[in-house]
Design an enzyme around this catalytic site. Sequence first.
Site, PDB file in Angstrom:
ATOM      1  N   LYS A  42       0.820  -1.192   0.000  1.00  0.00           N
ATOM      2  CA  LYS A  42       0.000   0.000   0.000  1.00  0.00           C
ATOM      3  C   LYS A  42       0.867   1.259   0.000  1.00  0.00           C
ATOM      4  CE  LYS A  42      -3.030  -2.491   3.158  1.00  0.00           C
ATOM      5  NZ  LYS A  42      -3.493  -2.526   4.563  1.00  0.00           N
ATOM      6  N   GLY A  43       2.087   1.099   0.470  1.00  0.00           N
ATOM      7  CA  GLY A  43       2.965   2.246   0.705  1.00  0.00           C
ATOM      8  C   GLY A  43       3.229   3.157  -0.477  1.00  0.00           C
ATOM      9  N   ASP A  98       7.364   3.370  -2.069  1.00  0.00           N
ATOM     10  CA  ASP A  98       7.588   4.403  -1.048  1.00  0.00           C
ATOM     11  C   ASP A  98       9.041   4.459  -0.597  1.00  0.00           C
ATOM     12  OD1 ASP A  98       7.411   1.888   0.165  1.00  0.00           O
ATOM     13  OD2 ASP A  98       5.984   2.504   1.704  1.00  0.00           O
ATOM     14  N   ASP A 101      14.587  -0.400   1.045  1.00  0.00           N
ATOM     15  CA  ASP A 101      15.405  -0.662   2.216  1.00  0.00           C
ATOM     16  C   ASP A 101      16.381  -1.799   1.859  1.00  0.00           C
ATOM     17  OD1 ASP A 101      16.329  -0.740   4.806  1.00  0.00           O
ATOM     18  OD2 ASP A 101      14.562  -1.712   5.646  1.00  0.00           O
ATOM     19  N   LYS A 129      16.918   4.075   1.332  1.00  0.00           N
ATOM     20  CA  LYS A 129      17.622   3.845   2.599  1.00  0.00           C
ATOM     21  C   LYS A 129      18.775   2.895   2.306  1.00  0.00           C
ATOM     22  CE  LYS A 129      14.808   2.993   6.387  1.00  0.00           C
ATOM     23  NZ  LYS A 129      14.173   2.129   7.415  1.00  0.00           N
ATOM     24  N   PHE A 150      13.699   4.460  11.081  1.00  0.00           N
ATOM     25  CA  PHE A 150      12.376   3.999  10.693  1.00  0.00           C
ATOM     26  C   PHE A 150      11.464   5.213  10.558  1.00  0.00           C
ATOM     27  CE2 PHE A 150       8.131   2.318  11.246  1.00  0.00           C
ATOM     28  CZ  PHE A 150       8.170   1.205  10.408  1.00  0.00           C
ATOM     29  N   VAL A 151      10.868   5.358   9.381  1.00  0.00           N
ATOM     30  CA  VAL A 151      10.048   6.541   9.117  1.00  0.00           C
ATOM     31  C   VAL A 151       8.599   6.173   8.801  1.00  0.00           C
ATOM     32  CG1 VAL A 151      11.977   7.979   8.340  1.00  0.00           C
ATOM     33  CG2 VAL A 151      10.775   6.551   6.679  1.00  0.00           C
ATOM     34  N   ASP A 157       4.018   3.146   6.882  1.00  0.00           N
ATOM     35  CA  ASP A 157       3.237   2.841   8.087  1.00  0.00           C
ATOM     36  C   ASP A 157       4.061   2.290   9.236  1.00  0.00           C
ATOM     37  OD1 ASP A 157       3.666   0.277   6.674  1.00  0.00           O
ATOM     38  OD2 ASP A 157       2.375  -0.532   8.245  1.00  0.00           O
ATOM     39  N   ARG A 163      -0.066   6.168   7.555  1.00  0.00           N
ATOM     40  CA  ARG A 163       0.122   6.262   6.102  1.00  0.00           C
ATOM     41  C   ARG A 163      -0.418   7.583   5.549  1.00  0.00           C
ATOM     42  NH1 ARG A 163       1.571   1.135   3.998  1.00  0.00           N
ATOM     43  NH2 ARG A 163       0.661  -0.645   5.040  1.00  0.00           N
TER      44      ARG A 163
HETATM   45  P1  IMP Z   1      12.665  -3.957   1.228  1.00  0.00           P
HETATM   46  O1  IMP Z   1      13.370  -2.969   0.329  1.00  0.00           O
HETATM   47  O2  IMP Z   1      12.312  -5.255   0.591  1.00  0.00           O
HETATM   48  O3  IMP Z   1      13.394  -4.123   2.536  1.00  0.00           O
HETATM   49  O4  IMP Z   1      11.253  -3.450   1.632  1.00  0.00           O
HETATM   50  C1  IMP Z   1      10.874  -2.187   1.579  1.00  0.00           C
HETATM   51  C2  IMP Z   1       9.510  -2.159   2.215  1.00  0.00           C
HETATM   52  O5  IMP Z   1       9.645  -2.283   3.640  1.00  0.00           O
HETATM   53  C3  IMP Z   1       8.864  -0.833   1.945  1.00  0.00           C
HETATM   54  O6  IMP Z   1       8.064  -0.869   0.805  1.00  0.00           O
HETATM   55  C4  IMP Z   1       8.108  -0.599   3.231  1.00  0.00           C
HETATM   56  O7  IMP Z   1       6.831  -1.204   3.134  1.00  0.00           O
HETATM   57  C5  IMP Z   1       8.894  -1.311   4.306  1.00  0.00           C
HETATM   58  N1  IMP Z   1       9.806  -0.367   5.000  1.00  0.00           N
HETATM   59  C6  IMP Z   1      11.159  -0.307   4.933  1.00  0.00           C
HETATM   60  N2  IMP Z   1      11.656   0.679   5.694  1.00  0.00           N
HETATM   61  C7  IMP Z   1      10.592   1.283   6.267  1.00  0.00           C
HETATM   62  C8  IMP Z   1      10.446   2.408   7.164  1.00  0.00           C
HETATM   63  O8  IMP Z   1      11.392   3.085   7.587  1.00  0.00           O
HETATM   64  N3  IMP Z   1       9.160   2.718   7.513  1.00  0.00           N
HETATM   65  C9  IMP Z   1       8.082   2.019   7.077  1.00  0.00           C
HETATM   66  N4  IMP Z   1       8.164   0.989   6.229  1.00  0.00           N
HETATM   67  C10 IMP Z   1       9.410   0.619   5.834  1.00  0.00           C
HETATM   68 MG    MG Z   2       5.985  -1.087   0.789  1.00  0.00          MG
END
Ligand code: IMP
Ligand code: MG
Length: 178
Positions: A42-43, A98, A101, A129, A150-151, A157, A163
């Site tokens: 949803k982000g 969004d 990470d 990030k 963490f944001v 969310d 959100r």
């Molecule tokens: P990754 O890149 O697979 O680790 O996942 C990224 C997803 O993790 C994003 O789309 C967010 O849903 C969630 N996420 C990662 N960091 C944050 C944060 O700081 N706040 C909220 N959600 C986060």
């Molecule tokens: Mg996401």
Amino acid sequence: MMKDLEKVLVTEAEITEIINRVSARIEKDYKGKDLVMIGILKGGAPFMMDLIKKINLALIIDFIRVESYFGGTTQGELVFRKDIEVDITNKHVLIVDDIIDSSRTLKMVIDLFKKRNASSIEVCTLLDKPSGRVIDYTPKYIGTTIGNEFVVGYGLDYYEKYRNLPVIGVLKEEVYKK
Ligand code: IMP
Ligand code: MG
């Protein structure tokens, strides 16, 4: 809502500036091409919806939903919850999220789209990030880069809440203790 924030990292004005800057680049880069923008639910939804209104191209939009289940470690299992409905064969795909990470979600989505023979696959993220990377990946379009915090807000969310904040910020310590 806003009272739960310890600090604001990205203001509404800065988000608007990001949308204007990124949309202008996308419009220029995809002129004359079949563009399909795919938001990650949803982000990625708030960013996606604001972005598309600023891109003057006959683009197509769709959404995908991927969920991660985190156990005792940070390595969660990723499960597809909703697939896209449009055919991306020979189309230029731009994934909108969004935040990037670890890059694990993204890798899974990119691998899926590659199998479907898209002409190109690029990524547009509001936040990057880089300190969280598990899989090396540099998105083409980045709103802004943040540190290892963490944001929440503007799509992001904490247990499904925050959100709808119009800014991006860091939660107060006390919120995590509730
Ligand atoms: P990754 O890149 O697979 O680790 O996942 C990224 C997803 O993790 C994003 O789309 C967010 O849903 C969630 N996420 C990662 N960091 C944050 C944060 O700081 N706040 C909220 N959600 C986060
Ligand atoms: Mg996401």
